[in-house]
Design a protein around this motif. Structure first.
Motif, PDB file in Angstrom:
ATOM      1  N   LEU A 258       0.917  -1.253  -0.092  1.00  0.00           N
ATOM      2  CA  LEU A 258      -0.016   0.162   0.157  1.00  0.00           C
ATOM      3  C   LEU A 258       0.705   1.362   0.249  1.00  0.00           C
ATOM      4  O   LEU A 258       1.935   1.434   0.644  1.00  0.00           O
ATOM      5  N   ARG A 259       0.387   2.176  -0.637  1.00  0.00           N
ATOM      6  CA  ARG A 259       1.074   3.328  -0.679  1.00  0.00           C
ATOM      7  C   ARG A 259      -0.008   4.192  -0.057  1.00  0.00           C
ATOM      8  O   ARG A 259      -1.276   4.537  -0.444  1.00  0.00           O
ATOM      9  N   LEU A 260       0.144   4.998   1.079  1.00  0.00           N
ATOM     10  CA  LEU A 260      -0.841   5.709   1.826  1.00  0.00           C
ATOM     11  C   LEU A 260      -1.199   7.042   1.242  1.00  0.00           C
ATOM     12  O   LEU A 260      -0.394   7.546   0.767  1.00  0.00           O
ATOM     13  N   SER A 261      -2.646   7.123   1.339  1.00  0.00           N
ATOM     14  CA  SER A 261      -2.829   8.567   0.610  1.00  0.00           C
ATOM     15  C   SER A 261      -3.522   9.320   1.642  1.00  0.00           C
ATOM     16  O   SER A 261      -4.025   8.861   2.864  1.00  0.00           O
ATOM     17  N   ALA A 262      -3.523  10.555   1.420  1.00  0.00           N
ATOM     18  CA  ALA A 262      -4.117  11.698   2.118  1.00  0.00           C
ATOM     19  C   ALA A 262      -5.211  12.497   1.396  1.00  0.00           C
ATOM     20  O   ALA A 262      -4.576  13.346   0.508  1.00  0.00           O
ATOM     21  N   MET A 263      -6.571  12.553   1.589  1.00  0.00           N
ATOM     22  CA  MET A 263      -7.365  13.133   0.873  1.00  0.00           C
ATOM     23  C   MET A 263      -7.092  13.140  -0.558  1.00  0.00           C
ATOM     24  O   MET A 263      -7.260  13.848  -1.491  1.00  0.00           O
ATOM     25  N   MET A 264      -7.103  11.681  -0.921  1.00  0.00           N
ATOM     26  CA  MET A 264      -7.155  11.039  -2.646  1.00  0.00           C
ATOM     27  C   MET A 264      -5.801  11.348  -3.064  1.00  0.00           C
ATOM     28  O   MET A 264      -5.507  11.008  -4.018  1.00  0.00           O
ATOM     29  N   LEU A 265      -4.828  12.161  -2.256  1.00  0.00           N
ATOM     30  CA  LEU A 265      -3.508  12.195  -2.621  1.00  0.00           C
ATOM     31  C   LEU A 265      -2.414  11.235  -2.474  1.00  0.00           C
ATOM     32  O   LEU A 265      -2.411  11.199  -1.112  1.00  0.00           O
ATOM     33  N   PRO A 266      -1.695  10.572  -3.249  1.00  0.00           N
ATOM     34  CA  PRO A 266      -0.661   9.665  -2.461  1.00  0.00           C
ATOM     35  C   PRO A 266       0.339  10.399  -1.747  1.00  0.00           C
ATOM     36  O   PRO A 266       0.824  11.413  -2.089  1.00  0.00           O
ATOM     37  N   SER A 296       7.486  17.081  13.874  1.00  0.00           N
ATOM     38  CA  SER A 296       6.055  17.842  14.413  1.00  0.00           C
ATOM     39  C   SER A 296       5.717  18.815  13.290  1.00  0.00           C
ATOM     40  O   SER A 296       6.451  19.327  12.466  1.00  0.00           O
ATOM     41  N   GLY A 297       4.353  19.056  13.415  1.00  0.00           N
ATOM     42  CA  GLY A 297       3.686  19.823  12.297  1.00  0.00           C
ATOM     43  C   GLY A 297       3.026  19.066  11.535  1.00  0.00           C
ATOM     44  O   GLY A 297       2.096  19.649  10.581  1.00  0.00           O
ATOM     45  N   TRP A 298       3.175  17.751  11.150  1.00  0.00           N
ATOM     46  CA  TRP A 298       2.789  16.793  10.260  1.00  0.00           C
ATOM     47  C   TRP A 298       1.567  15.797  11.015  1.00  0.00           C
ATOM     48  O   TRP A 298       1.140  15.006  10.564  1.00  0.00           O
ATOM     49  N   GLU A 299       1.150  16.412  12.376  1.00  0.00           N
ATOM     50  CA  GLU A 299       0.014  15.496  12.989  1.00  0.00           C
ATOM     51  C   GLU A 299      -1.285  15.299  12.126  1.00  0.00           C
ATOM     52  O   GLU A 299      -1.765  14.121  11.919  1.00  0.00           O
ATOM     53  N   ARG A 300      -1.782  16.122  11.367  1.00  0.00           N
ATOM     54  CA  ARG A 300      -2.873  15.936  10.697  1.00  0.00           C
ATOM     55  C   ARG A 300      -2.809  15.022   9.593  1.00  0.00           C
ATOM     56  O   ARG A 300      -3.561  14.007   9.179  1.00  0.00           O
ATOM     57  N   LEU A 301      -1.487  15.012   8.773  1.00  0.00           N
ATOM     58  CA  LEU A 301      -1.139  14.226   7.513  1.00  0.00           C
ATOM     59  C   LEU A 301      -1.184  12.801   8.377  1.00  0.00           C
ATOM     60  O   LEU A 301      -1.693  11.742   7.728  1.00  0.00           O
ATOM     61  N   ARG A 302      -0.486  12.482   9.525  1.00  0.00           N
ATOM     62  CA  ARG A 302      -0.329  11.308   9.993  1.00  0.00           C
ATOM     63  C   ARG A 302      -1.648  10.597  10.267  1.00  0.00           C
ATOM     64  O   ARG A 302      -2.073   9.305  10.211  1.00  0.00           O
ATOM     65  N   SER A 303      -2.715  11.393  10.858  1.00  0.00           N
ATOM     66  CA  SER A 303      -4.056  11.137  11.081  1.00  0.00           C
ATOM     67  C   SER A 303      -4.573  10.619  10.037  1.00  0.00           C
ATOM     68  O   SER A 303      -5.221   9.487   9.963  1.00  0.00           O
ATOM     69  N   VAL A 304      -4.593  11.386   8.731  1.00  0.00           N
ATOM     70  CA  VAL A 304      -5.194  10.885   7.441  1.00  0.00           C
ATOM     71  C   VAL A 304      -4.653   9.794   7.100  1.00  0.00           C
ATOM     72  O   VAL A 304      -5.263   8.776   6.551  1.00  0.00           O
ATOM     73  N   GLN A 305      -3.249   9.499   7.165  1.00  0.00           N
ATOM     74  CA  GLN A 305      -2.656   8.305   6.703  1.00  0.00           C
ATOM     75  C   GLN A 305      -2.989   7.284   7.613  1.00  0.00           C
ATOM     76  O   GLN A 305      -3.350   6.201   6.992  1.00  0.00           O
ATOM     77  N   GLY A 306      -3.029   7.400   8.744  1.00  0.00           N
ATOM     78  CA  GLY A 306      -3.817   6.260   9.632  1.00  0.00           C
ATOM     79  C   GLY A 306      -5.093   5.857   9.319  1.00  0.00           C
ATOM     80  O   GLY A 306      -5.419   4.712   9.328  1.00  0.00           O
ATOM     81  N   ALA A 307      -5.942   6.841   8.907  1.00  0.00           N
ATOM     82  CA  ALA A 307      -7.371   6.492   8.581  1.00  0.00           C
ATOM     83  C   ALA A 307      -7.341   5.775   7.178  1.00  0.00           C
ATOM     84  O   ALA A 307      -8.333   4.984   7.083  1.00  0.00           O
ATOM     85  N   ASP A 308      -6.469   6.140   6.377  1.00  0.00           N
ATOM     86  CA  ASP A 308      -6.303   5.317   4.991  1.00  0.00           C
ATOM     87  C   ASP A 308      -5.910   4.264   5.469  1.00  0.00           C
ATOM     88  O   ASP A 308      -6.556   3.024   4.673  1.00  0.00           O
ATOM     89  N   LEU A 309      -5.058   3.889   6.178  1.00  0.00           N
ATOM     90  CA  LEU A 309      -4.637   2.447   6.296  1.00  0.00           C
ATOM     91  C   LEU A 309      -5.655   1.783   6.985  1.00  0.00           C
ATOM     92  O   LEU A 309      -5.926   0.321   6.679  1.00  0.00           O
ATOM     93  N   LEU A 310      -6.322   2.344   8.061  1.00  0.00           N
ATOM     94  CA  LEU A 310      -7.434   1.351   8.522  1.00  0.00           C
ATOM     95  C   LEU A 310      -8.380   1.161   7.757  1.00  0.00           C
ATOM     96  O   LEU A 310      -9.057   0.135   7.941  1.00  0.00           O
ATOM     97  N   GLN A 311      -8.794   1.867   6.854  1.00  0.00           N
ATOM     98  CA  GLN A 311      -9.813   1.551   5.626  1.00  0.00           C
ATOM     99  C   GLN A 311      -9.310   0.413   4.763  1.00  0.00           C
ATOM    100  O   GLN A 311     -10.310  -0.648   4.602  1.00  0.00           O
ATOM    101  N   GLU A 346      -1.658  12.062  20.105  1.00  0.00           N
ATOM    102  CA  GLU A 346      -2.048  12.417  18.769  1.00  0.00           C
ATOM    103  C   GLU A 346      -3.496  11.790  18.419  1.00  0.00           C
ATOM    104  O   GLU A 346      -3.698  10.767  18.641  1.00  0.00           O
ATOM    105  N   ASP A 347      -3.995  12.185  17.320  1.00  0.00           N
ATOM    106  CA  ASP A 347      -5.459  11.848  16.815  1.00  0.00           C
ATOM    107  C   ASP A 347      -5.027  10.620  16.118  1.00  0.00           C
ATOM    108  O   ASP A 347      -6.194   9.547  16.265  1.00  0.00           O
ATOM    109  N   VAL A 348      -4.026  10.319  15.391  1.00  0.00           N
ATOM    110  CA  VAL A 348      -3.818   8.941  14.897  1.00  0.00           C
ATOM    111  C   VAL A 348      -3.780   7.861  15.774  1.00  0.00           C
ATOM    112  O   VAL A 348      -4.451   6.751  15.568  1.00  0.00           O
ATOM    113  N   TYR A 349      -3.262   8.070  17.165  1.00  0.00           N
ATOM    114  CA  TYR A 349      -3.114   7.043  17.955  1.00  0.00           C
ATOM    115  C   TYR A 349      -4.816   6.929  18.499  1.00  0.00           C
ATOM    116  O   TYR A 349      -5.304   5.655  18.627  1.00  0.00           O
TER     117      TYR A 349
END
Length: 444
Positions: A258-266, A296-311, A346-349
């Motif tokens: 898998l290549r993790l995506s964030a808001m439909m972008l790889p 630090s500063g990439w917390e939102r991206l990690r959260s979205v990556q985690g959501a993509d992986l969980l899906q 963090e939100d991804v946790y």
């Protein structure tokens, strides 16, 4: 780095011998109190498949803090059949045909191979001594249901350790690949995992794949699309995630890269997901390894990556066979290992801990309340300052799997004032290890 430069760098590395420096001259660890030629090793307590009893001096047992453990025993046992392949494979060029590597050879003399390892590391102090901890809250295990040993570890890419990460308290010769690789492999083989999940692997084809194959493991590797290793001169190619499983225990059912995506972008982060069949029980187990965005500063991206992986994991674990028995069994039990680069706040946790996949973090069971993560899994000093963080996790389906034991976290005293990496520990992240068993019940 533009695409043409990346391709040129990668091609040049694939056609060149594997990277490695010459051994440093003079004492490697002045002031540590350990004389050159003296190494302190663990004594074996079963050690798993291929375990080896070692008759070396025993280090003082580490303290286990903040834990409600019922019992503690020294961890040990080294399946050091590995080291018979070192003389040939560690100095060879990368090989492109994994299936051509030899099967495990049980006729090799482990004592002789252990001496090869100890000779290579004789000028270095031992790794921090660690204990196996048996949580008091663990459920009774079926005596016919043998544990599955999982190891999770960000091993520190060689190119990043020497060229980009800036560990100002770690001498450069401590990062020398010709010795550091032995420390990494000794750690892995001491604990003899059934499943091994690694991040920041940039010596897969010339080191880890051939050696692990010779020990009876099957491996899979997925590089980052834009690895920062390629920006370092004399790199060994891109770093990525690797997943190994013991062929004698598992059969491969399916693999997803898998290549993790964030808001439909790889994005530049990846994951390997494999569905394995347990040969002894006939049950299935899904294992994933990933490495989320750092800094630090990439917390939102990690959260979205985690959501993509969980899906993706929800989709993969719901795909069983078409028989009534397999459909009634429900989703495949899941283990997710990784360097999430995220503290528990963090939100991804929170996404993982509240997921419909019913995941729990294994290392919370080291705490007295069973709800608190360790104080750190990574501890380093860079020019920007000292960082002591909990970033690494082993997640598991808590109603289908139970944790039998965990490898404890070294104390601050054991890690030392210069933190990680160091002469005695090869990475800036600690390895995590736990034994898991299938629970009895319909979910299994």
């Amino acid at each position: 780095m533009n695409p043409a430069r990346r391709c040129s760098a990668l091609l040049s590395q694939l056609c060149a011998p594997s990277r490695g420096g010459t051994a440093a001259r003079g004492p490697l660890f002045p002031g540590t109190g350990s004389a050159p030629g003296t190494r302190y090793c663990h004594s074996a307590v079963g050690g798993g498949e291929g375990g080896l009893k070692r008759t070396c001096h025993q280090l003082k047992p580490s303290r286990v803090s903040n834990t409600g453990a019922a019992s503690v025993c020294p961890m040990g046992g080294s399946s050091s059949r590995l080291f018979g392949t070192l003389a040939q494979s560690l100095t060879s060029a990368p090989l492109a045909q994994p299936e051509a590597y030899p099967e495990e050879n049980p006729d090799q003399d482990p004592e002789e191979l252990l001496r090869e390892c100890e000779e290579a590391l004789q000028r270095r102090p031992s790794r921090p001594h660690r204990n196996l901890v048996y949580p008091s809250s663990m459920a009774p295990r079926n005596k016919h249901n043998s544990s599955i040993r999982i190891m999770q570890w960000n091993i520190l890419a060689q190119a990043l350790g020497e060229g980009k990460d800036g560990f100002i308290r770690c001498p450069l010769d401590a990062l020398n690949w010709e010795e550091r690789k032995y420390l990494i492999l000794e750690e892995i083989l001491t604990y003899s995992p059934d499943i091994l999940c690694l991040q920041e692997v940039d010596h897969y084809y010339d080191t880890f794949q051939p050696i692990m194959a010779s020990l009876g493991y099957q491996g899979s590797f997925l590089a980052k699309p834009w690895s920062p290793c390629l920006d370092v001169e004399q790199n060994n190619g891109p770093d990525g995630c690797a997943l190994f499983y013991r062929r004698s225990r598992f059969s491969l059912q399916a693999t997803a890269h898998l290549r993790l995506s964030a808001m439909m972008l790889p994005t530049n982060q990846v994951a390997i997901v494999q569905t394995l069949g347990c040969r002894a029980t006939g049950r299935q187990l899904c294992v994933a390894v990933t490495h989320l965005k750092a800094r630090s500063g990439w917390e939102r991206l990690r959260s979205v990556q985690g959501a993509d992986l969980l899906q993706s994991l929800r989709s993969i674990t719901s795909q069983r066979g078409h028989s009534r028995l397999e459909e009634a069994a429900g989703p495949v039990p899941l283990v997710v290992c990784g360097d999430f680069n995220a503290e528990p706040s963090e939100d991804v946790y929170r996404r993982f801990s509240s997921s419909a996949l019913r995941l729990n973090s294994a290392y919370k069971l080291l705490s007295s309340d069973g709800q608190t993560e360790p104080a750190y899994t990574s501890w380093k000093i860079r020019p920007s300052g000292e960082s002591c963080s909990t970033l690494d996790y082993i997640w598991y389906t808590h109603d289908a799997l139970s944790v039998d034991c965990l490898l404890d976290i070294p104390t601050e005293e054991q890690i030392g004032p210069d933190r990680l990496p160091s002469y005695h520990y090869p990475s800036d992240h600690l390895s995590l290890l736990c034994d898991l068993s299938f629970r009895e019940g319909p979910t299994c």
